[in-house]
Design an enzyme around this catalytic site. Structure first.
Site, mmCIF file in Angstrom:
data_model
loop_
_atom_site.group_PDB
_atom_site.id
_atom_site.type_symbol
_atom_site.label_atom_id
_atom_site.label_comp_id
_atom_site.label_asym_id
_atom_site.label_seq_id
_atom_site.Cartn_x
_atom_site.Cartn_y
_atom_site.Cartn_z
ATOM 1 N N ASN A 83 0.269 -0.678 0.326
ATOM 2 C CA ASN A 83 -0.302 0.317 0.268
ATOM 3 C C ASN A 83 0.935 1.427 0.271
ATOM 4 O O ASN A 83 0.367 2.866 0.190
ATOM 5 C CB ASN A 83 -1.295 -0.125 1.314
ATOM 6 C CG ASN A 83 -1.566 -0.889 1.004
ATOM 7 O OD1 ASN A 83 -2.341 -1.203 0.300
ATOM 8 N ND2 ASN A 83 -1.980 -1.512 2.261
ATOM 9 N N HIS A 86 -14.330 -1.786 5.304
ATOM 10 C CA HIS A 86 -13.366 -2.628 6.576
ATOM 11 C C HIS A 86 -13.556 -3.012 8.019
ATOM 12 O O HIS A 86 -14.735 -2.951 8.800
ATOM 13 C CB HIS A 86 -12.174 -1.221 6.587
ATOM 14 C CG HIS A 86 -10.782 -1.974 6.570
ATOM 15 N ND1 HIS A 86 -10.260 -2.311 8.172
ATOM 16 C CD2 HIS A 86 -9.747 -2.335 6.322
ATOM 17 C CE1 HIS A 86 -9.036 -3.013 8.096
ATOM 18 N NE2 HIS A 86 -9.152 -3.376 7.076
ATOM 19 N N ASP A 119 -14.323 7.021 6.293
ATOM 20 C CA ASP A 119 -12.785 6.272 6.445
ATOM 21 C C ASP A 119 -11.825 6.801 4.519
ATOM 22 O O ASP A 119 -12.244 6.099 4.172
ATOM 23 C CB ASP A 119 -12.883 5.135 6.564
ATOM 24 C CG ASP A 119 -11.336 3.849 6.562
ATOM 25 O OD1 ASP A 119 -10.573 4.704 5.449
ATOM 26 O OD2 ASP A 119 -11.988 3.118 7.274
HETATM 27 C C1 LIG Z 1 -10.367 1.571 4.502
HETATM 28 C C2 LIG Z 1 -9.291 0.648 5.655
HETATM 29 N N1 LIG Z 1 -9.300 1.493 7.322
HETATM 30 C C3 LIG Z 1 -8.658 1.389 8.104
HETATM 31 C C4 LIG Z 1 -7.988 0.149 7.511
HETATM 32 C C5 LIG Z 1 -6.897 -0.011 9.173
HETATM 33 O O1 LIG Z 1 -5.402 1.123 9.322
HETATM 34 P P1 LIG Z 1 -3.801 0.420 9.565
HETATM 35 O O2 LIG Z 1 -3.484 -0.407 9.406
HETATM 36 O O3 LIG Z 1 -3.675 2.000 10.202
HETATM 37 O O4 LIG Z 1 -4.372 0.409 10.836
HETATM 38 C C6 LIG Z 1 -6.700 -0.540 6.362
HETATM 39 C C7 LIG Z 1 -5.337 -0.419 6.807
HETATM 40 O O5 LIG Z 1 -6.041 -2.145 6.131
HETATM 41 C C8 LIG Z 1 -8.608 -0.183 5.218
HETATM 42 O O6 LIG Z 1 -8.474 -0.399 4.221
#
Ligand SMILES: Cc1ncc(COP(=O)(O)O)c(C=O)c1O
Length: 395
Positions: free
Chosen positions: A46, A132, A204
């Site tokens: 990513n 998510h 998000d």
């Molecule tokens: C849409 C979405 N929200 C939140 C997250 C969580 O983020 P992080 O990897 O910083 O915990 C992710 C990542 O996996 C995501 O794809």
């Protein structure tokens, strides 16, 4: 009997369904990496803008490490808020166009902390069907009533809002760029329906931050929805190449979170070096202007090539390009064959995506040149079409 007997059984069941996952260890991270002396194009990172190994981000991180030490040494509410945290929150608020920002330990923690602070047992949360896992877990933890609307469907959202019993707060949650499909939510429409029915709105922007919007500010800002979207959530772990999550919001909401968000209060503040890397990455983006535009151009060319060859890239409009295969074993086989050719494209299977929609999830990054993408598209087309063709031929 060994106490692990039930665990062995569960793993065996996963294996049978082609759903067992294993950790792989790499010596490098990013869009183009070396494995045992061989170069691989990594479509599973990513690190969209290639900032995880950017010299300026590394040097900012080092500066804060040397000045402030290895850890924040306490939770943010005690003595774990250092100058770098304060600086980062100001920079994020300015980028996102909100009065304030608050940094969490990760995007997952941000979603959990925000949702549990906004909704409780007598409230109602409406989440997109493809939201998510961290959003869903936040809702479950909040004990609010969860209602899922069809993916990117404002009319279904409206129907659910209409049916919702009176009393209790309402919160609508969606992503702007969806993590597994790479498509984009109709944010203006969703927001206006939510506002019409008196619901709060949370978006998000994990996969939009750094890529979409002026200066990488995201889609809320691109569409001018800052006044209507109450919660602009994002992460430092994708296009910014580091780690940590955040919210940009009003000062009242920030005050609430500082007092109520258990996922913020009961955990140690982010290490200064991690905060420094985010500040460094944001400075690189500011200097570059709009690096996301070039990324989106390359991704569009790549996607078009796959589509023209007949592959199903769903409704992708971003740097995330899925190639739908459908069945778990076949998707794994395609990923394995691509790996042997120097292309890392991890097979995404249920429960991350709905049953029967296993896919390759291809993330284009600025580490991938146009030539790399042209070559990779050819290999992906050959392998994926071969798999789909064989399935059609043999049922
Ligand atoms: C849409 C979405 N929200 C939140 C997250 C969580 O983020 P992080 O990897 O910083 O915990 C992710 C990542 O996996 C995501 O794809």
């Amino acid at each position: 009997m060994r106490f692990e007997a039930w665990i062995d059984e569960e793993i065996a069941q996963l294996r049978e369904k082609g759903l067992e996952r294993r950790l792989s260890v790499f010596s490098e991270a990013g869009g183009k990496i070396e494995i045992e002396g061989r170069t691989f194009l990594n479509f599973s990172s990513n690190d969209y803008l290639g900032l995880a190994r950017n010299p300026e981000a590394i040097s900012a991180s080092r500066k804060y490490l040397v000045s402030y030490g290895c850890g924040a040494t306490a939770s943010r509410l005690i003595t774990g808020t250092l100058d770098p945290h304060d600086e980062l929150e100001r920079v994020i608020a300015a980028l996102k166009g909100y009065p304030e920002a608050l940094v969490f330990g990760s995007g997952f923690l941000a979603n959990a902390g925000i949702i549990t602070s906004l909704a409780g047992r007598s409230d109602h949360v409406f989440a997109d069907k493809l939201a998510h896992a961290s959003i869903i877990d936040g809702i479950v933890l909040s004990r609010a009533n969860l209602k899922r609307f069809h993916h990117n469907d404002p009319d279904h959202l409206t129907a659910l809002l209409k049916q919702c019993p009176a009393g209790g707060r309402k919160l609508v949650v969606t992503e702007s760029v969806f993590s597994m499909d790479g498509d984009i939510a109709p944010l203006a429409e969703i927001t206006s329906r939510a506002v019409e029915y008196g619901a709060m709105v949370m978006v998000d922007e994990a996969h939009a931050t750094g890529v979409f919007g002026p200066g990488g500010s995201g889609l809320i800002r691109e569409y001018g929805l800052e006044d209507r979207v109450n919660v602009s959530m994002g992460t430092l772990s994708k296009a910014l190449g580091g780690y940590g999550g955040f919210i940009a919001c009003s000062s009242a909401l920030r005050d609430l979170l500082v007092n109520r968000a258990r996922a913020f209060i009961y955990t140690t503040g982010l290490p200064p070096a991690v905060v420094g890397s985010a500040l460094g990455a944001l400075a690189v983006i500011r200097k570059a202007g709009n690096p996301g535009a070039e990324l989106l151009r390359r991704a569009a060319t790549f996607r078009k090539r796959l589509q023209e060859a007949g592959l199903n890239t769903l409704n992708s409009e971003s740097q995330i390009v899925p190639v739908l295969i459908g069945e778990n074993a076949g998707t794994l086989a395609v990923a394995q064959r691509l790996k042997s050719k120097g292309i890392l494209a991890v097979a995404i299977r249920p429960p991350t995506v709905p049953e029967g929609t296993a896919r390759l999830r291809l993330s284009v990054t600025l580490d991938h040149s146009d030539r790399d993408l042209e070559w990779a598209a050819g290999e992906i087309i050959a392998e994926a079409s071969g798999e789909l063709g064989a399935r059609e031929a043999y049922g």
